[in-house]
Design an enzyme around this catalytic site. Structure first.
Site, short mmCIF file in Angstrom:
data_model
loop_
_atom_site.label_atom_id
_atom_site.label_comp_id
_atom_site.label_asym_id
_atom_site.label_seq_id
_atom_site.Cartn_x
_atom_site.Cartn_y
_atom_site.Cartn_z
N LYS A 196 11.44 -10.63 -10.61
CA LYS A 196 10.93 -11.24 -9.38
C LYS A 196 9.44 -11.52 -9.55
O LYS A 196 8.67 -10.63 -9.92
CB LYS A 196 11.15 -10.32 -8.18
CG LYS A 196 10.81 -10.97 -6.84
CD LYS A 196 11.28 -10.11 -5.67
CE LYS A 196 11.08 -10.82 -4.34
NZ LYS A 196 11.63 -10.04 -3.21
N PHE A 231 5.99 0.26 -1.43
CA PHE A 231 7.20 0.82 -2.06
C PHE A 231 7.52 2.23 -1.54
O PHE A 231 7.83 3.15 -2.31
CB PHE A 231 7.05 0.88 -3.59
CG PHE A 231 7.03 -0.43 -4.30
CD1 PHE A 231 7.40 -1.61 -3.67
CD2 PHE A 231 6.63 -0.50 -5.63
CE1 PHE A 231 7.38 -2.82 -4.35
CE2 PHE A 231 6.61 -1.70 -6.33
CZ PHE A 231 6.98 -2.87 -5.67
N THR A 289 6.13 -12.04 -1.69
CA THR A 289 5.18 -12.40 -0.64
C THR A 289 3.90 -12.96 -1.25
O THR A 289 3.61 -12.78 -2.43
CB THR A 289 4.84 -11.18 0.23
OG1 THR A 289 4.31 -10.15 -0.62
CG2 THR A 289 6.08 -10.66 0.93
N GLY A 338 10.45 -17.76 3.06
CA GLY A 338 10.26 -18.72 4.14
C GLY A 338 11.44 -19.59 4.47
O GLY A 338 11.28 -20.65 5.08
N SER A 348 4.89 -7.39 -6.27
CA SER A 348 4.40 -6.96 -4.97
C SER A 348 2.88 -6.85 -5.02
O SER A 348 2.33 -6.31 -5.99
CB SER A 348 5.00 -5.61 -4.58
OG SER A 348 4.33 -5.08 -3.45
#
Length: 363
Positions: free
Chosen positions: A216, A123, A246, A299, A183
């Site tokens: 998210k 970040f 991710t 992806g 994250s």
């Protein structure tokens, strides 16, 4: 021709460090941002302006479904440019309440054999107040979301106020806000996905802005945890879920194991996360798909994969790594493919395809 030119350019770019290339591209985008005639010229070539792609989603008009994922334009330095390159919207950030440098370099790595990127950026950003200044200088009404995360030095017990500060500074400058608790590169951040930790954060952000609020989530959550977050999202009345961030998994990579180990910790984006991101999306749609908007990210490399996300329940899509490996034509190809597929199924809008499980029929 453009695709071949980009492939040659990519070879040259891959001779430099990933973060150096990122800075060069960012400077280029800032130049396009600053020169309105140049921005308009780019915007006359690349976007697919097909009415069949236009949607009204949580009260916002999206001209195309594919947006730039968070992580590229961290500081809102080129917010008007992404629409010119063909994106339907851009999610800026991740932005934290206080400025921070992120993790030590090197922190960004390529896995070309996997068409993937490994990052542990942490970040790095100028902070919400400075990003707000950038956004107040915007020259267009292109759709933007802002992804907000926890400042690293802020203890988890103080996370609620940290997210609230960002929402107060940025909420009115965005079309929507995304709470990033997924994250892998901020210690303890993913623990905030636990329902009892997430509930007060959502409440604080909702109280601080009038724009739609989304969350998210990570692809590495268990199915039970995905269901729990989905139930909380319904309970709190949030606008949607972005699936997914991710992955920390290293399974199934083509890149040699030792090479990946030498890169160290971080989240992997791109092709390796595609299957799990799709599975998470499918589970979310089955659980709460009729009650909120789902944004599919992770992806997406081809028009067929983009269609599969829509058919699995995504109303909107995002990408970042696909653009790195595919260039601007990747954005265009995704949108042309979706439009063609809608017509192949005799549909008149994307919402008719969302969650339909209709197959990809084009060769």
């Amino acid at each position: 021709m453009r695709t071949k030119a980009y492939a040659l350019a990519l070879k040259g770019m891959f001779t430099m460090s990933p973060e150096r290339i990122h800075h060069i591209i960012t400077r280029g985008m800032q130049l396009v941002q600053a020169i309105s005639p140049l921005r308009r010229a780019v915007g006359s070539i690349l976007p697919v302006n097909d009415p069949i792609l236009r949607q009204e989603v949580f009260g916002v008009t999206f001209p195309q479904p594919l947006g730039l994922a968070a992580g590229f334009d961290k500081n809102g330095e080129a917010p008007d440019v992404w629409a010119a390159f063909g994106f339907g919207y851009a999610e800026l950030g991740t932005v934290t309440a206080s400025p921070q440098p992120g993790n030590p370099t090197p922190r960004l790595f390529r896995l070309p054999a996997d068409k993937a990127i490994l990052n542990r950026m942490g970040f790095n950003n100028l902070g919400a107040a400075e990003v707000a200044k950038n956004l107040k200088r915007r020259k267009s009404d292109a759709v933007i979301g802002i992804n907000i995360g926890k400042t690293k030095v802020v203890a988890s017990k103080d996370a609620v106020n940290d997210y609230r500060r960002s929402a107060l500074l940025l909420g009115n400058l965005a079309d929507y806000l995304v709470i990033n608790v997924s994250s892998p590169n901020t210690p303890g951040l993913r623990d905030l996905q636990a329902v009892e930790s997430l509930r007060p954060i959502i409440a604080a952000v909702q109280e601080s802005t009038s724009v739609p609020v989304l969350v998210k989530i990570a692809p590495d959550l268990s199915d039970d945890d995905i269901d729990a977050v989905a139930d909380l999202a319904v309970e709190m009345g949030i606008a949607g879920i972005v699936a997914t961030n991710t992955t920390i998994s290293r399974n199934g990579l083509r890149t040699p194991h030792q090479d990946v180990a030498d890169m160290g910790a971080g989240g992997i984006s791109g092709a390796p996360v595609a299957q799990r991101s799709l599975e998470v999306l499918e589970r979310l749609y089955a659980h709460v798909g009729t009650e909120m908007v789902l944004i599919g990210v992770g992806g997406i490399s081809t028009p067929q994969q983009a269609w599969e996300r829509i058919a699995a329940g995504a109303t909107l899509l995002q990408g970042y790594t696909g653009m790195i490996y595919g260039g601007p034509d990747w954005i265009r190809d995704i949108h042309l493919g979706i439009a063609a597929q809608l017509r192949a199924h005799d549909l008149s809008s994307i919402d008719q395809a969302v969650g339909s499980k209709l197959p990809w029929t084009l060769q």
